[in-house]
Design an enzyme around this catalytic site. Structure first.
Site, PDB file in Angstrom:
ATOM      1  N   LYS A  20      60.729 108.862  76.523  1.00 50.75           N
ATOM      2  CA  LYS A  20      61.069 109.166  75.120  1.00 50.75           C
ATOM      3  C   LYS A  20      61.054 107.889  74.267  1.00 50.75           C
ATOM      4  CE  LYS A  20      65.089 110.905  76.299  1.00 50.75           C
ATOM      5  NZ  LYS A  20      65.025 110.740  77.771  1.00 50.75           N
ATOM      6  N   ARG A  95      71.584 116.841  73.017  1.00 51.40           N
ATOM      7  CA  ARG A  95      71.606 116.946  74.477  1.00 51.40           C
ATOM      8  C   ARG A  95      72.428 118.142  74.949  1.00 51.40           C
ATOM      9  NH1 ARG A  95      69.977 111.589  75.601  1.00 51.40           N
ATOM     10  NH2 ARG A  95      70.939 110.763  77.470  1.00 51.40           N
ATOM     11  N   ARG A 134      62.587  99.622  85.269  1.00 47.70           N
ATOM     12  CA  ARG A 134      62.647  99.414  83.813  1.00 47.70           C
ATOM     13  C   ARG A 134      63.404  98.135  83.441  1.00 47.70           C
ATOM     14  NH1 ARG A 134      64.985 103.829  79.749  1.00 47.70           N
ATOM     15  NH2 ARG A 134      66.803 103.774  81.115  1.00 47.70           N
ATOM     16  N   ARG A 167      69.373  98.150  82.649  1.00 44.39           N
ATOM     17  CA  ARG A 167      70.535  98.950  82.255  1.00 44.39           C
ATOM     18  C   ARG A 167      71.394  99.260  83.467  1.00 44.39           C
ATOM     19  NH1 ARG A 167      68.453 103.775  78.416  1.00 44.39           N
ATOM     20  NH2 ARG A 167      69.961 104.932  79.656  1.00 44.39           N
ATOM     21  N   ARG A 178      72.663 111.412  86.097  1.00 36.03           N
ATOM     22  CA  ARG A 178      72.054 111.644  84.774  1.00 36.03           C
ATOM     23  C   ARG A 178      71.070 112.805  84.842  1.00 36.03           C
ATOM     24  NH1 ARG A 178      69.805 105.914  83.679  1.00 36.03           N
ATOM     25  NH2 ARG A 178      68.675 106.897  81.975  1.00 36.03           N
TER      26      ARG A 178
HETATM   27  P1  AP5 Z   1      61.700 105.087  78.625  1.00 31.93           P
HETATM   28  O1  AP5 Z   1      60.747 105.279  77.512  1.00 31.93           O
HETATM   29  O2  AP5 Z   1      62.696 104.008  78.517  1.00 31.93           O
HETATM   30  O3  AP5 Z   1      62.392 106.495  78.994  1.00 31.93           O
HETATM   31  P2  AP5 Z   1      63.441 107.369  78.208  1.00 31.93           P
HETATM   32  O4  AP5 Z   1      62.970 108.780  78.231  1.00 31.93           O
HETATM   33  O5  AP5 Z   1      63.767 106.776  76.880  1.00 31.93           O
HETATM   34  O6  AP5 Z   1      64.654 107.257  79.235  1.00 31.93           O
HETATM   35  P3  AP5 Z   1      66.182 106.922  79.003  1.00 31.93           P
HETATM   36  O7  AP5 Z   1      66.736 106.442  80.333  1.00 31.93           O
HETATM   37  O8  AP5 Z   1      66.383 106.035  77.832  1.00 31.93           O
HETATM   38  O9  AP5 Z   1      66.751 108.328  78.730  1.00 31.93           O
HETATM   39  P4  AP5 Z   1      68.172 108.801  78.820  1.00 31.93           P
HETATM   40  O10 AP5 Z   1      68.024 110.054  78.060  1.00 31.93           O
HETATM   41  O11 AP5 Z   1      68.759 108.905  80.151  1.00 31.93           O
HETATM   42  O12 AP5 Z   1      69.025 107.594  78.177  1.00 31.93           O
HETATM   43  P5  AP5 Z   1      69.707 107.400  76.763  1.00 31.93           P
HETATM   44  O13 AP5 Z   1      69.621 105.978  76.404  1.00 31.93           O
HETATM   45  O14 AP5 Z   1      69.238 108.432  75.799  1.00 31.93           O
HETATM   46  O15 AP5 Z   1      60.836 104.884  79.968  1.00 31.93           O
HETATM   47  C1  AP5 Z   1      61.466 104.705  81.232  1.00 31.93           C
HETATM   48  C2  AP5 Z   1      60.655 103.711  82.076  1.00 31.93           C
HETATM   49  O16 AP5 Z   1      59.398 104.291  82.409  1.00 31.93           O
HETATM   50  C3  AP5 Z   1      60.327 102.408  81.336  1.00 31.93           C
HETATM   51  O17 AP5 Z   1      60.348 101.363  82.282  1.00 31.93           O
HETATM   52  C4  AP5 Z   1      58.898 102.630  80.802  1.00 31.93           C
HETATM   53  O18 AP5 Z   1      58.184 101.415  80.689  1.00 31.93           O
HETATM   54  C5  AP5 Z   1      58.301 103.528  81.886  1.00 31.93           C
HETATM   55  N1  AP5 Z   1      57.337 104.512  81.361  1.00 31.93           N
HETATM   56  C6  AP5 Z   1      57.399 105.201  80.190  1.00 31.93           C
HETATM   57  N2  AP5 Z   1      56.343 106.053  80.087  1.00 31.93           N
HETATM   58  C7  AP5 Z   1      55.612 105.897  81.235  1.00 31.93           C
HETATM   59  C8  AP5 Z   1      54.405 106.508  81.722  1.00 31.93           C
HETATM   60  N3  AP5 Z   1      53.729 107.435  81.017  1.00 31.93           N
HETATM   61  N4  AP5 Z   1      53.958 106.119  82.942  1.00 31.93           N
HETATM   62  C9  AP5 Z   1      54.627 105.177  83.666  1.00 31.93           C
HETATM   63  N5  AP5 Z   1      55.763 104.563  83.255  1.00 31.93           N
HETATM   64  C10 AP5 Z   1      56.254 104.935  82.050  1.00 31.93           C
HETATM   65  O19 AP5 Z   1      71.238 107.778  77.103  1.00 31.93           O
HETATM   66  C11 AP5 Z   1      72.038 106.919  77.870  1.00 31.93           C
HETATM   67  C12 AP5 Z   1      73.448 107.457  77.961  1.00 31.93           C
HETATM   68  O20 AP5 Z   1      74.035 107.529  76.652  1.00 31.93           O
HETATM   69  C13 AP5 Z   1      73.580 108.889  78.501  1.00 31.93           C
HETATM   70  O21 AP5 Z   1      73.621 108.926  79.900  1.00 31.93           O
HETATM   71  C14 AP5 Z   1      74.894 109.350  77.849  1.00 31.93           C
HETATM   72  O22 AP5 Z   1      75.982 108.810  78.530  1.00 31.93           O
HETATM   73  C15 AP5 Z   1      74.797 108.708  76.477  1.00 31.93           C
HETATM   74  N6  AP5 Z   1      74.141 109.579  75.485  1.00 31.93           N
HETATM   75  C16 AP5 Z   1      72.973 109.310  74.808  1.00 31.93           C
HETATM   76  N7  AP5 Z   1      72.664 110.326  73.981  1.00 31.93           N
HETATM   77  C17 AP5 Z   1      73.646 111.256  74.124  1.00 31.93           C
HETATM   78  C18 AP5 Z   1      73.880 112.541  73.553  1.00 31.93           C
HETATM   79  N8  AP5 Z   1      73.027 113.077  72.643  1.00 31.93           N
HETATM   80  N9  AP5 Z   1      74.975 113.227  73.952  1.00 31.93           N
HETATM   81  C19 AP5 Z   1      75.854 112.713  74.843  1.00 31.93           C
HETATM   82  N10 AP5 Z   1      75.684 111.510  75.437  1.00 31.93           N
HETATM   83  C20 AP5 Z   1      74.591 110.773  75.082  1.00 31.93           C
HETATM   84 MG    MG Z   2      65.489 105.915  76.012  1.00 27.48          MG
END
Ligand code: AP5
Ligand code: MG
Ligand code: ZN
Length: 229
Positions: A20, A95, A134, A167, A178
């Site tokens: 994402k 979410r 990552r 992270r 997660r």
């Molecule tokens: P990346 O683009 O970083 O993936 P992402 O989908 O953004 O993954 P996240 O881990 O950020 O998602 P998440 O939803 O768990 O975390 P968030 O920060 O929102 O890519 C991942 C890796 O893969 C990278 O190394 C990249 O280079 C590689 N990659 C990308 N595309 C690729 C491809 N096509 N091929 C190969 N490699 C690839 O949330 C974190 C925490 O915050 C949650 O656990 C929760 O506690 C809290 N939180 C956030 N939002 C909410 C909400 N709305 N409600 C409640 N709690 C929340």
């Molecule tokens: Mg992200």
């Protein structure tokens, strides 16, 4: 690209590690709207040591969802900024079904709405490897991957030169939680947009460039019938 009108948003949905954040940066630029990522905003609160950041910390470290009221405050504050009134790309929000309902109500009040939801589909098996490799920029939160998307210079961000870090919630056992939370709480949100006929599905299990190309096609021609997941 003028896909989004006043107070309309595009949602980028997908499992942890689906890509994402990687895709959102480029897509938001293409659409000319800000990239609003709930996880990035929560991490900024933690860095600044705000009350909200301290309240969110434990949930994030365990891989649990932060309570809806806290996340809604963070998102509302960001969407209230002047640059977001022309539209925004939301990453990682909503979410839960309650967050989706609150978002609808807010946008409705302002005469906008969810223009489109895009689901980046990646098999669960691929997620752990993506997150284990990552590295994120401390300055601008751009994602890199040791194997799939390395930075040009080791340990430095291509965009801002910032230091890269891993992270704490990318540890294997936290990732497992997660993903479990995603399956139980967030899949119903994806079903919701499918049943509203505004969900588009993109195969995220391909190269970053191939996924980017498909996303461009979807936003350029948003009308074809949405696909259910
Ligand atoms: P990346 O683009 O970083 O993936 P992402 O989908 O953004 O993954 P996240 O881990 O950020 O998602 P998440 O939803 O768990 O975390 P968030 O920060 O929102 O890519 C991942 C890796 O893969 C990278 O190394 C990249 O280079 C590689 N990659 C990308 N595309 C690729 C491809 N096509 N091929 C190969 N490699 C690839 O949330 C974190 C925490 O915050 C949650 O656990 C929760 O506690 C809290 N939180 C956030 N939002 C909410 C909400 N709305 N409600 C409640 N709690 C929340
Ligand atoms: Mg992200
Ligand atoms: Zn950076």
């Amino acid at each position: 690209m003028g896909l989004l009108q006043h107070d309309q948003v595009l949602l980028l949905l997908g499992a942890p590690g689906a890509g994402k954040g990687t895709q959102a940066r480029f897509l938001a630029e293409t659409l000319g709207v800000p990239h609003v990522a709930s996880g990035d905003l929560l991490r900024e609160h933690r860095e600044r040591g705000t009350a909200l950041g301290r309240a969110a910390q434990g949930y994030m470290d365990r891989g649990d969802l932060v309570p809806d009221d806290l996340v809604l405050d963070v998102i509302a504050d960001r969407l209230d900024q002047p640059d977001a009134t022309r539209g925004a790309l939301l990453d990682g929000f909503p979410r839960t079904v309650a967050q989706a309902q609150a978002l609808d109500a807010r946008l409705d009040q302002r005469g906008g709405g969810v223009r489109m939801a895009v689901y980046i589909d990646v098999p669960t098996e691929a997620l752990v490897d993506r997150l284990a490799g990552r590295w994120l920029c401390r300055g601008c939160q751009t994602s890199y991957h040791t194997e799939f998307n390395p930075p040009a210079v080791a340990n430095a961000c291509d965009v801002c030169g910032g230091e890269l870090y891993q992270r704490p919630d990318d540890k294997r056992e936290v990732v497992a939680n997660r993903v479990a939370v995603y399956l139980s709480d967030t899949l119903p949100v994806i079903d919701r947009y499918a049943s509203q006929g505004i969900l588009h599905c993109v195969d995220g299990n391909r190269s970053i460039d191939a996924v980017q190309e498909s996303l461009l096609e979807v936003v350029a021609d948003p009308e074809p019938e949405a696909i259910a997941v």
